[in-house]
Each structure stands twice: as C-alpha cells, then as structure tokens.
Scaffold this motif. Structure first.
Motif, PDB file in Angstrom:
ATOM      1  N   PHE A   1       7.271   3.795  -4.925  1.00 35.54           N
ATOM      2  CA  PHE A   1       8.369   2.914  -5.347  1.00 35.54           C
ATOM      3  C   PHE A   1       9.475   3.733  -5.997  1.00 35.54           C
ATOM      4  O   PHE A   1       9.215   4.717  -6.700  1.00 35.54           O
ATOM      5  CB  PHE A   1       7.856   1.874  -6.349  1.00 35.54           C
ATOM      6  N   SER A   2      10.726   3.310  -5.783  1.00 38.77           N
ATOM      7  CA  SER A   2      11.851   3.960  -6.454  1.00 38.77           C
ATOM      8  C   SER A   2      13.010   2.977  -6.576  1.00 38.77           C
ATOM      9  O   SER A   2      13.078   1.978  -5.845  1.00 38.77           O
ATOM     10  CB  SER A   2      12.302   5.206  -5.682  1.00 38.77           C
TER      11      SER A   2
ATOM     12  N   ASN B   1       0.859  -1.181   0.000  1.00 36.53           N
ATOM     13  CA  ASN B   1       0.000   0.000   0.000  1.00 36.53           C
ATOM     14  C   ASN B   1       0.900   1.237   0.000  1.00 36.53           C
ATOM     15  O   ASN B   1       1.562   1.521   0.998  1.00 36.53           O
ATOM     16  CB  ASN B   1      -0.891  -0.008   1.245  1.00 36.53           C
ATOM     17  N   PRO B   2       0.949   1.999  -1.103  1.00 35.06           N
ATOM     18  CA  PRO B   2       1.865   3.146  -1.184  1.00 35.06           C
ATOM     19  C   PRO B   2       1.562   4.251  -0.178  1.00 35.06           C
ATOM     20  O   PRO B   2       2.417   5.099   0.075  1.00 35.06           O
ATOM     21  CB  PRO B   2       1.685   3.643  -2.625  1.00 35.06           C
ATOM     22  N   GLN B   3       0.362   4.233   0.402  1.00 33.01           N
ATOM     23  CA  GLN B   3       0.040   5.226   1.423  1.00 33.01           C
ATOM     24  C   GLN B   3       0.717   4.901   2.754  1.00 33.01           C
ATOM     25  O   GLN B   3       0.959   5.792   3.569  1.00 33.01           O
ATOM     26  CB  GLN B   3      -1.480   5.298   1.624  1.00 33.01           C
ATOM     27  N   LYS B   4       1.033   3.625   2.951  1.00 30.45           N
ATOM     28  CA  LYS B   4       1.610   3.194   4.226  1.00 30.45           C
ATOM     29  C   LYS B   4       3.057   2.716   4.100  1.00 30.45           C
ATOM     30  O   LYS B   4       3.758   2.613   5.109  1.00 30.45           O
ATOM     31  CB  LYS B   4       0.762   2.058   4.817  1.00 30.45           C
TER      32      LYS B   4
ATOM     33  N   TYR C   1      19.849  13.928  -3.788  1.00 28.53           N
ATOM     34  CA  TYR C   1      19.193  12.636  -3.955  1.00 28.53           C
ATOM     35  C   TYR C   1      17.974  12.489  -3.044  1.00 28.53           C
ATOM     36  O   TYR C   1      17.031  11.762  -3.381  1.00 28.53           O
ATOM     37  CB  TYR C   1      20.189  11.503  -3.728  1.00 28.53           C
ATOM     38  N   CYS C   2      17.969  13.170  -1.910  1.00 34.56           N
ATOM     39  CA  CYS C   2      16.767  13.174  -1.063  1.00 34.56           C
ATOM     40  C   CYS C   2      15.593  13.813  -1.807  1.00 34.56           C
ATOM     41  O   CYS C   2      14.469  13.300  -1.790  1.00 34.56           O
ATOM     42  CB  CYS C   2      17.035  13.927   0.239  1.00 34.56           C
ATOM     43  N   LYS C   3      15.861  14.934  -2.458  1.00 29.92           N
ATOM     44  CA  LYS C   3      14.811  15.594  -3.244  1.00 29.92           C
ATOM     45  C   LYS C   3      14.336  14.688  -4.375  1.00 29.92           C
ATOM     46  O   LYS C   3      13.135  14.572  -4.641  1.00 29.92           O
ATOM     47  CB  LYS C   3      15.340  16.909  -3.821  1.00 29.92           C
TER      48      LYS C   3
ATOM     49  N   PHE D   1       9.015   8.952  -5.307  1.00 31.73           N
ATOM     50  CA  PHE D   1       7.956   8.281  -4.554  1.00 31.73           C
ATOM     51  C   PHE D   1       6.571   8.776  -4.977  1.00 31.73           C
ATOM     52  O   PHE D   1       5.594   8.027  -4.932  1.00 31.73           O
ATOM     53  CB  PHE D   1       8.152   8.498  -3.053  1.00 31.73           C
ATOM     54  N   VAL D   2       6.489  10.039  -5.387  1.00 33.04           N
ATOM     55  CA  VAL D   2       5.213  10.567  -5.878  1.00 33.04           C
ATOM     56  C   VAL D   2       4.932  10.041  -7.281  1.00 33.04           C
ATOM     57  O   VAL D   2       3.844   9.538  -7.581  1.00 33.04           O
ATOM     58  CB  VAL D   2       5.223  12.111  -5.883  1.00 33.04           C
TER      59      VAL D   2
END
Length: 469
Positions: A304-305, A189-192, A290-292, A298-299
């Motif tokens: 997923f990345s 679940n991408p929300q969690k 890389y954090c950005k 992820f959006v």
C-alpha cells in the motif's frame, strides 16, 4: 508583610523567566551543507585552472530556516594546453532538496554563454531528528559521487511501469454544510495486489483489512489505483472524526477506468508537484525518484502507498550532481562560471548568539591537470558581520568584507564562521554551553537558579534582621 513582599518578588522573577522561555523557542542548531568545487569527471583531465575567483555574497541574506543564506559564485579561468580539441565533461555536486531546486538560482556559463546541463539525484544526507544534533559526517568522496551518476533507468522490484491497472475515482459531495468523513474499506493480498491512493488523509490497517478516509466539507475527488486483483469496496460516511457515527448526508459517483500505470503515475506526480509545491522541471529525474520511493513504500507498507509516503522525498536534502560539457579548442582559454544559493550552519550550542559557518570542498580541484591562484572574497551580512574563524588567513579589506589569496590549493577545505560580535567572549561560551545542555529549557533553568538564589538571599537577610532584633 515581609512574606507578601518575598512572594511577590518570586512571582515576578518567575513570570520573566517564563516569558523568556517562550520567546526563545527556536532550534539551537540548524544544519547547512558544504559547497563544492567544480570537478572534472575524467581523472586525467588535460585542462588547467589558471585562476579561480570565489565569492560568498551574504549581504542580501534572507534569514531562512533559522540560518543565513546568500550566493556563491565561482569563476574559473581554464586553459587547454594541448594541440588537440577537447570536449570536457564537468560535474558540479550540490546539496539541496527537490522542492528547493527552483529557488536555488543555479547558473552555469562558459564565456558568458549559458551551458545546458543534466541533473542526477543522489543519496539523502542529514539527520532527520533533534535540532540539537550535529551532522555525523558531511564528507563525501569524489569517486562515490561520480559512481552514482548513471543513465540507467530504475528497475522497480515490486511493480512494472508497463503493467495496466484499474483507477477508481470517487467524486464525493456532502449534501449539507456539515463536515463528513468519507470512508472506504477493502481487503487485498499484498503478494498479488498493489494499491496507490490519492486524496485520503486517514489510514487504518488490521492485517489485510484496510480503511482509508477523508474529511470533506465540499465536493472532492479521491482516487484508488489498483494493480493486481480487483477489490470490493465498502463505502460509508461518518459525521465524526472517530468514524463511529454514520451519516447519509452525502452522495458520490464512482468511475472505473483501466489505464497504463506509467501514464497514471506521470499524472500522479504532476498533481503532487502542482498541489504541494516543488520544481516543475527535471521531469525524468523526478519520475525516477518517485519510482524508487514507491518501490520502498510498497515494501514498508506491505503493498500500500499514498501521496503522503512519496511527498517526503521532495523535502529531503540529498546530493545532486549537475553534469555539463564545455568544448576547448586546442591551445585555448575559457572562462567558466557557476553560481548558486548557499545556506550556512547555525550553531547556538557553544555561544550566546548564533555562529554561522560555511564550508567549501576544494579537493575535487586536484583532478584538473593543474590548479593555481585562488582568490576568495566574503561579503558578510548585517546580523553576523564579523569573521571569527577560518581555515585560511583572511584580511579585512572593507566594511563587512574579507579577502584571501592562495597561490595553490590549501591542504584542507575552506571553512569560515561569522558572528554578531568581533570576538567570542567567555560569557558567550558559558551561555552557549547552557543552551547546549538544556536547549529550549535554558531560560527556565536559569530562571529557576535565579529564583533559588533569590530565596536563599531573602531567607538569609530575614534571619539577619531577626538576630539583630
């Protein structure tokens, strides 16, 4: 016999045309970026620039990325005219990619001594599209560049650096000499939950169900890092790339470790830089970048990345700003020098041979208390020895050497263009327009026109002979 001769001529012309089209398959436009004048971060700087010597040395150009390159060296004579000591913060904007930074040969010095600096990564610039497309705009405001300089740590919206996650490390071993395709399926679940992988080269998704895979011919380590709910993995191996024929010619070990995300992501980035190239310096800035990128990924990929989503960040051209401080005692003078690599814009859309253009943004110099006496020298490369256009008047002072002197800043930024010949002729421009319209297909189009013309001439000649007979 006549028909055979006619056919042979056509085939011969067509063969030359085809060979030409393959031999000229490079781009007709390649973007270079402006070079920038040294600027003061403070709008009300008490420092005067009494002299600047600007040199473009393109004599040792390595024809990189379809254009020519060289070194820009800007030497400033500066003076503090006040009765107060000043520590002056200076900014040097520069356009490059993260992966190119180590090769840019950036040097900053004051009175011959190297000056330490900090670097800030700014916005991406450029068109990531057709090689025939020119840049839409390469004008960057001084205030916009300075505004992006910040000491603030990036605050991610879709993960936290302090959170813990679970690292699943698969040690895969093919048991024969045949290539296998190691596959892992899971749902989340991408929300969690957020998932970051490394080493997999295939990604399939149907709603919340994901399958990732990697081709293996030798032992390989693959990683899945999970933040959020635990996942159940369905591990399989296939003998074919379409992942249809299952095989048991493999085995694997799975280790599971709970680890802080910040520590893991630091290791992850170091692995990327080591395995895929890129600068080994500027670690805090690289980490922020890389954090950005991970946040955006992820959006875009719904939680997923992988390394493939992040690696592109190192390739993009972006505005970078080097910040450093030079101390000026009262009533003192100092020599400040900045040198770095430069790449010209290659344009073959208007001429038969490439025009190489360079731009130097001078308007930031207006922020000094005063600026005067600008000397410019251009040392040209063998492949483009002639200066054919410029925004200021240059004098040819030697073989492949041009100089200009300005007592004050010009009204416009410095631009100049180099060419293989001393002049750009009408034939050059006509050929260039054809390349501009047809791109890589120009030799084929020209060859087609020649073939049609040859056919018409042969037919006309044949009719004339028949009439005489």
């Amino acid at each position: 016999m006549k028909k055979y001769v006619c056919f042979s001529i056509i085939v011969l012309i067509l063969s030359f045309s085809t060979q030409s089209s393959y031999g000229n398959s490079g781009p007709v436009y390649w973007t270079g970026y402006p070079n920038y004048e040294l600027m003061s971060v403070d709008d009300n700087s008490p420092i005067e620039v009494t002299r600047e010597t600007l040199e473009f040395d393109l004599t040792k150009s390595e024809k990189s990325s379809f254009t020519i390159s060289g070194t820009v060296k800007a030497a400033y004579q500066m003076r503090n005219t006040t009765e107060v000591d000043h520590s002056v913060q200076m900014a040097f904007p520069f356009i490059s990619s993260v992966n190119q930074l180590d090769s840019e040969n950036i040097k900053i010095s004051a009175d011959g001594q190297s000056v330490p600096y900090e670097i800030y990564f700014g916005d991406v610039v450029g068109n990531h599209g057709s090689p025939f497309q020119e840049e839409s705009s390469l004008e960057f405001e001084f205030s916009d560049i300075v505004e992006k300089i910040s000491q603030k740590t990036y605050q991610a919206k879709h993960f936290t650096l302090e959170s813990k996650g679970t690292l699943y490390r698969f040690q895969v071993r093919p048991t024969s000499e045949e290539r296998i395709h190691f596959s892992v399926e899971f749902q989340f679940n991408p929300q969690k939950t957020k998932v970051l992988t490394y080493g997999f080269d295939r990604y399939e998704r149907s709603e919340d169900k994901i399958r990732i895979a990697s081709g293996c011919m030798e032992p390989q380590i693959l990683e899945i890092f999970v933040m959020g709910e635990d996942l159940d993995f369905n591990v399989q191996s296939f003998s074919d790339g379409s992942l249809e024929e299952k095989t048991d010619l493999f085995d694997y070990d799975l280790s599971v470790q709970e680890i802080d995300f910040k520590n893991y992501f630091n290791q992850y980035i170091e692995t990327l830089q080591m395995n895929y190239g890129g600068t080994v310096r500027y670690k805090p800035q690289i980490f922020e970048l890389y954090c950005k990128a991970l946040d955006v990924s992820f959006v875009r990929n719904e939680g997923f990345s992988s390394e493939h989503d992040l690696l592109e960040q190192g390739q993009y051209q972006r505005i970078m700003t080097f910040i450093y401080t030079v101390d000026f005692p009262k009533q003192s003078e100092k020599s400040v020098e900045v040198s770095y690599s430069t790449f010209g814009t290659m344009d073959k859309t208007k001429t038969a041979k490439p025009i190489y253009s360079f731009q130097y943004i001078l308007n930031p110099a207006e922020h000094w208390k005063d600026f005067k006496d600008l000397s410019v020298k251009i040392l040209t490369p063998k492949e483009a020895p002639y200066l054919v256009d410029s925004s200021v008047s240059f004098e040819k002072t030697g073989e492949r050497e041009y100089t200009a002197f300005l007592s004050s800043l010009p009204d416009q930024d410095l631009r100049f263009s180099l060419y293989e010949d001393e002049q750009i002729t009408l034939i050059d421009r006509t050929t260039g327009k054809l390349y501009g319209y047809f791109g890589y297909a120009t030799p084929v189009v020209v060859g087609g026109i020649v073939i049609i013309a040859a056919i018409i001439i042969l037919l006309s000649f044949s009719r004339m002979i028949k009439k005489k007979e």
